[in-house]
Design a protein around this motif. Sequence first.
Motif, PDB file in Angstrom:
ATOM      1  N   THR A 219      -5.609  -4.841  19.817  1.00 14.88           N
ATOM      2  CA  THR A 219      -4.405  -4.615  20.673  1.00 14.88           C
ATOM      3  C   THR A 219      -3.110  -5.216  19.972  1.00 14.88           C
ATOM      4  O   THR A 219      -2.243  -4.571  19.849  1.00 14.88           O
ATOM      5  CB  THR A 219      -4.534  -4.794  22.051  1.00 14.88           C
ATOM      6  OG1 THR A 219      -5.802  -4.054  22.233  1.00 14.88           O
ATOM      7  CG2 THR A 219      -3.504  -4.182  22.862  1.00 14.88           C
ATOM      8  N   LEU A 220      -3.365  -6.523  19.848  1.00 11.94           N
ATOM      9  CA  LEU A 220      -2.096  -7.265  19.308  1.00 11.94           C
ATOM     10  C   LEU A 220      -2.011  -7.231  17.943  1.00 11.94           C
ATOM     11  O   LEU A 220      -0.770  -6.881  17.396  1.00 11.94           O
ATOM     12  CB  LEU A 220      -2.647  -8.818  19.450  1.00 11.94           C
ATOM     13  CG  LEU A 220      -2.453  -9.409  20.831  1.00 11.94           C
ATOM     14  CD1 LEU A 220      -2.998 -10.747  21.019  1.00 11.94           C
ATOM     15  CD2 LEU A 220      -1.089  -9.610  21.287  1.00 11.94           C
ATOM     16  N   ASP A 221      -2.863  -6.878  17.041  1.00  8.07           N
ATOM     17  CA  ASP A 221      -2.667  -6.434  15.674  1.00  8.07           C
ATOM     18  C   ASP A 221      -2.023  -5.407  15.487  1.00  8.07           C
ATOM     19  O   ASP A 221      -1.273  -5.060  14.369  1.00  8.07           O
ATOM     20  CB  ASP A 221      -4.022  -6.769  15.032  1.00  8.07           C
ATOM     21  CG  ASP A 221      -3.976  -7.003  13.520  1.00  8.07           C
ATOM     22  OD1 ASP A 221      -3.096  -7.930  13.315  1.00  8.07           O
ATOM     23  OD2 ASP A 221      -4.616  -6.380  12.703  1.00  8.07           O
ATOM     24  N   PHE A 222      -2.146  -4.333  16.278  1.00  7.06           N
ATOM     25  CA  PHE A 222      -1.695  -2.874  16.211  1.00  7.06           C
ATOM     26  C   PHE A 222      -0.142  -3.175  16.368  1.00  7.06           C
ATOM     27  O   PHE A 222       0.709  -2.509  15.476  1.00  7.06           O
ATOM     28  CB  PHE A 222      -2.213  -2.037  17.309  1.00  7.06           C
ATOM     29  CG  PHE A 222      -1.734  -0.580  17.245  1.00  7.06           C
ATOM     30  CD1 PHE A 222      -2.619   0.273  16.830  1.00  7.06           C
ATOM     31  CD2 PHE A 222      -0.380  -0.167  17.663  1.00  7.06           C
ATOM     32  CE1 PHE A 222      -2.475   1.441  16.714  1.00  7.06           C
ATOM     33  CE2 PHE A 222       0.182   1.143  17.309  1.00  7.06           C
ATOM     34  CZ  PHE A 222      -1.114   1.893  16.841  1.00  7.06           C
ATOM     35  N   SER A 277       4.821  -3.374  24.927  1.00 11.01           N
ATOM     36  CA  SER A 277       3.836  -2.859  25.752  1.00 11.01           C
ATOM     37  C   SER A 277       2.446  -3.327  25.221  1.00 11.01           C
ATOM     38  O   SER A 277       1.378  -3.341  26.137  1.00 11.01           O
ATOM     39  CB  SER A 277       4.074  -1.221  25.531  1.00 11.01           C
ATOM     40  OG  SER A 277       5.310  -0.994  26.469  1.00 11.01           O
ATOM     41  N   LEU A 278       2.267  -3.155  23.789  1.00 13.77           N
ATOM     42  CA  LEU A 278       0.784  -3.427  23.351  1.00 13.77           C
ATOM     43  C   LEU A 278       0.726  -5.140  23.585  1.00 13.77           C
ATOM     44  O   LEU A 278      -0.548  -5.551  24.015  1.00 13.77           O
ATOM     45  CB  LEU A 278       0.979  -3.385  21.908  1.00 13.77           C
ATOM     46  CG  LEU A 278       0.831  -2.063  21.262  1.00 13.77           C
ATOM     47  CD1 LEU A 278       1.282  -1.873  19.852  1.00 13.77           C
ATOM     48  CD2 LEU A 278      -0.584  -1.463  21.575  1.00 13.77           C
ATOM     49  N   ASN A 283      -2.759  -8.576  27.002  1.00 18.66           N
ATOM     50  CA  ASN A 283      -3.026  -9.840  27.928  1.00 18.66           C
ATOM     51  C   ASN A 283      -4.012  -9.299  28.988  1.00 18.66           C
ATOM     52  O   ASN A 283      -4.770 -10.108  29.537  1.00 18.66           O
ATOM     53  CB  ASN A 283      -1.765 -10.349  28.501  1.00 18.66           C
ATOM     54  CG  ASN A 283      -0.768 -11.166  27.362  1.00 18.66           C
ATOM     55  OD1 ASN A 283      -1.376 -11.630  26.635  1.00 18.66           O
ATOM     56  ND2 ASN A 283       0.592 -11.018  27.591  1.00 18.66           N
ATOM     57  N   TRP A 284      -3.535  -7.941  29.591  1.00 16.73           N
ATOM     58  CA  TRP A 284      -4.635  -7.744  30.518  1.00 16.73           C
ATOM     59  C   TRP A 284      -5.959  -7.473  30.187  1.00 16.73           C
ATOM     60  O   TRP A 284      -6.899  -7.629  30.781  1.00 16.73           O
ATOM     61  CB  TRP A 284      -3.965  -6.194  30.904  1.00 16.73           C
ATOM     62  CG  TRP A 284      -5.002  -5.435  31.872  1.00 16.73           C
ATOM     63  CD1 TRP A 284      -4.833  -5.752  33.579  1.00 16.73           C
ATOM     64  CD2 TRP A 284      -5.885  -4.132  31.705  1.00 16.73           C
ATOM     65  NE1 TRP A 284      -5.818  -4.698  33.992  1.00 16.73           N
ATOM     66  CE2 TRP A 284      -6.332  -4.161  32.860  1.00 16.73           C
ATOM     67  CE3 TRP A 284      -6.140  -3.688  30.345  1.00 16.73           C
ATOM     68  CZ2 TRP A 284      -7.331  -2.960  33.045  1.00 16.73           C
ATOM     69  CZ3 TRP A 284      -6.997  -2.577  30.553  1.00 16.73           C
ATOM     70  CH2 TRP A 284      -7.605  -2.193  31.720  1.00 16.73           C
ATOM     71  N   LEU A 285      -5.972  -6.977  28.827  1.00 18.11           N
ATOM     72  CA  LEU A 285      -7.457  -6.779  28.307  1.00 18.11           C
ATOM     73  C   LEU A 285      -8.196  -8.076  28.321  1.00 18.11           C
ATOM     74  O   LEU A 285      -9.365  -8.141  28.512  1.00 18.11           O
ATOM     75  CB  LEU A 285      -7.468  -6.206  27.024  1.00 18.11           C
ATOM     76  CG  LEU A 285      -7.366  -4.456  27.010  1.00 18.11           C
ATOM     77  CD1 LEU A 285      -7.183  -4.308  25.578  1.00 18.11           C
ATOM     78  CD2 LEU A 285      -8.698  -4.027  27.429  1.00 18.11           C
TER      79      LEU A 285
END
Length: 306
Positions: A219-222, A277-278, A283-285
């Motif tokens: 998600t961060l890497d996206f 947003s990502l 962070n939520w994940l």
Amino acid sequence: MADTQTPTLAETHSPPGWLRLLWADKYATVAAVFLLFVVAMAIFGPSLFADLSSKVNFRGRNLAPFQFEHGWLMILGADSLGRPILARILVAAQNTMTIAFFAVLAAGIVGGSLGLIAGYSRKLVSDVIMRLADVIMSFPSLLLAVIVLYMLKPALGNLVLVLAITRIPVYLRTTRAEVLEIRERMFVQAAKVMGASTWRITFLHILPMVLPTLLTIATLDFAFVMLAESSLSFLGIGIQPPEVTWGLMVAQGRPYMAQAWWLSFWPGLMIVLTTMSLNLLSNWLRTVLDPAQRWRLEGSKETANV
């Protein structure tokens, strides 16, 4: 009558669903809604607005935003050829998201697989794989992408390949570190005693334990890959016209920054909002997938009231 209204023990202690956990974090909720909107743009944008985004109108060159008399498509203004910026942003979302998605997917699969092998194999194999990661990491990722894309045609496939290669070490090193810790746990030792093969232990017992970490990193890497693609397009070695990405739109508006700031501002704003947003969703994940932190969402008032 009172017994029918009293919740059972299982209902009282049942964990909240994913939507309830998402609702408990308002920032993550807004981020998820925005990302769903971006995905919808990427899926339906080209089929609905492809012709309008490429239609030249010299009378509307560098049209300022919020000129409602020119129609709702011109609400964000027009570029140097009179093409509506809103339509071009909607169409460009597909190329931007496609490049980032497949680059992250390829890097995650290759890097994760190599990390599993390096973490659970013999020292010689592990050392060879890690030296491969060191070689890739010895080059700055953006510089490596620039060099390769100068040698190759800057097509979508080549762009995905280059960005994926530069991100493989992130997944490789993370997966290997996780495997080195998980392989010493009791359930892995029990699987060995019962005669399970190395491949079965690696992919059926260890991989499910590593996936939550890889998902958070992806998600961060996206966001990182999307910024890298935008940087390459800004330098002129990414996607080439007539194809369009948000980064290319920013680059095309650079010569007009003094008199038409909106040409670069709106696609740049989409890049910033999507990246933010990502990060919020990541962070939520990380909180949801960590049993030690998940109680922060499960015990919140918002979750209890849903």
